[in-house]
Design a protein around this motif. Sequence first.
Motif, short mmCIF file in Angstrom:
data_model
loop_
_atom_site.label_atom_id
_atom_site.label_comp_id
_atom_site.label_asym_id
_atom_site.label_seq_id
_atom_site.Cartn_x
_atom_site.Cartn_y
_atom_site.Cartn_z
N TYR A 91 0.83 -1.21 0.00
CA TYR A 91 0.00 0.00 0.00
C TYR A 91 0.87 1.26 0.00
O TYR A 91 1.78 1.41 0.82
CB TYR A 91 -0.90 -0.01 1.23
CG TYR A 91 -1.66 1.28 1.47
CD1 TYR A 91 -2.83 1.54 0.78
CD2 TYR A 91 -1.19 2.22 2.38
CE1 TYR A 91 -3.52 2.73 1.00
CE2 TYR A 91 -1.87 3.40 2.61
CZ TYR A 91 -3.04 3.66 1.91
OH TYR A 91 -3.72 4.82 2.13
N GLU A 103 0.03 2.13 -5.35
CA GLU A 103 -0.79 1.01 -4.89
C GLU A 103 -1.83 1.51 -3.90
O GLU A 103 -1.49 2.14 -2.89
CB GLU A 103 0.09 -0.05 -4.24
CG GLU A 103 -0.64 -1.32 -3.86
CD GLU A 103 -1.13 -2.11 -5.07
OE1 GLU A 103 -2.16 -2.79 -4.94
OE2 GLU A 103 -0.47 -2.04 -6.13
N THR A 157 -6.38 2.64 -3.61
CA THR A 157 -7.35 3.56 -4.23
C THR A 157 -8.12 4.38 -3.20
O THR A 157 -9.19 4.90 -3.51
CB THR A 157 -8.35 2.76 -5.09
OG1 THR A 157 -8.98 1.77 -4.28
CG2 THR A 157 -7.65 2.10 -6.26
N GLN A 217 -4.34 8.12 -1.07
CA GLN A 217 -3.48 7.91 -2.24
C GLN A 217 -3.94 8.76 -3.43
O GLN A 217 -3.14 9.44 -4.06
CB GLN A 217 -3.46 6.43 -2.63
CG GLN A 217 -2.94 5.52 -1.52
CD GLN A 217 -1.55 5.94 -1.04
OE1 GLN A 217 -0.71 6.38 -1.79
NE2 GLN A 217 -1.33 5.82 0.26
N GLY A 243 -4.48 5.52 -8.48
CA GLY A 243 -4.25 4.39 -7.58
C GLY A 243 -4.63 3.08 -8.22
O GLY A 243 -5.65 2.98 -8.91
#
Length: 375
Positions: free
Chosen positions: A99, A121, A123, A127, A134
């Motif tokens: 992540y 990495e 969503t 991010q 993402g």
Amino acid sequence: MSDRERKKSKKPAHATQANHRVLNTALNVIGEVLITLAVLCALYIVWQLWWTGVEAEKTQISDKTTSSWSAPASNDGQTKVAQAKSADTAPIESGTWNYGDTIGKIYIPRFGQNWMRTIVEGTDSAQLNRHGLGHYHDTQKPGEVGNFAVAGHRAGYGEPLGNADKIAKGDYIIVRTQNYWYVYQYSSTEIVTPDRYDVVAPVPGHTGEKATERYITLTTCEPKYAEATHRLIVHGKLVSWSSVSDGVPSMLAQKTTSGRVTFTSDTTHSLSSRIPELSTVVLWLIVIYLVIYVAGAIAWRWPAMREYAQRPAERRIFSFYGWLMRMQSGIKPVRIVLVVLLFLIVAVFMFKWGYPWASLHIPYLQVSSNYVAVN
């Protein structure tokens, strides 16, 4: 009615003037409150649609992962054009992504020859709001058989997919990882409800079906500048790949007037992204304000306050902005400069701390933040 009775029925002149003064003061205050709210709302729109993009671009510029990657191959200062290889032989970047890790960069020439965003990495808002696009963790890697699916904002935060609806037949979507280029070509667009998770399935739209081809899916919000009741989905298929060590895909190569082949450097960024950290800007604005204020107090003191104190009582109508102007030291031009500095201090403060807090805690503003991942 006698003259004496008529005189008694009339209100004293000073009472009438006092009532007028109270009414004018109330109207002034209401008007100033409405103007202030309008300005704050306008600044919020600027923050949402512009400044969030500046911050996202700054974050991507400072990405330590991509900054350490090798530049595409070149010869005597001229970028090489990599030979396109069959999609069926596409290699997969080794390793795993946790992540927040940077996966690569995405280039969509339809959005401009210099357009580029980072893919990370994850969503969630943490991010998408800062890093561009993402990757859906449970979808495939770039170039892998299946569906490489990513999400991005369509409004605000740099609006990486703001023009997703303009991608058309023949357009390319190019993804770079550390070592490879993956060239996808647009195939279709659809608008779905947020519960249509099948659009990011290994075979888009067909949950449970085994994939035999390599897809890319971009998801963003629909409509663009309103509550995201639907999702705009863009699909593409891998058509070729190449190694970064061989150069750049022909779609990203440019020719100068002298005929040299070049590749737009990732260091090409907007002027707004070079704005200093806002906490530093606030500090400098406060220092400049205090220096001018003290100098004005020494040289001229507070002439506006003296003039207001000498007015007849009936002319002293309260106004917040008028009071703010009178509180500044110095002659009128100096006071105008000081008020402008105060406005800038408040605006920068709101951009740095006020609006981010409001967007997280005010329900309507949470909706307008346009989080676009398919639920």
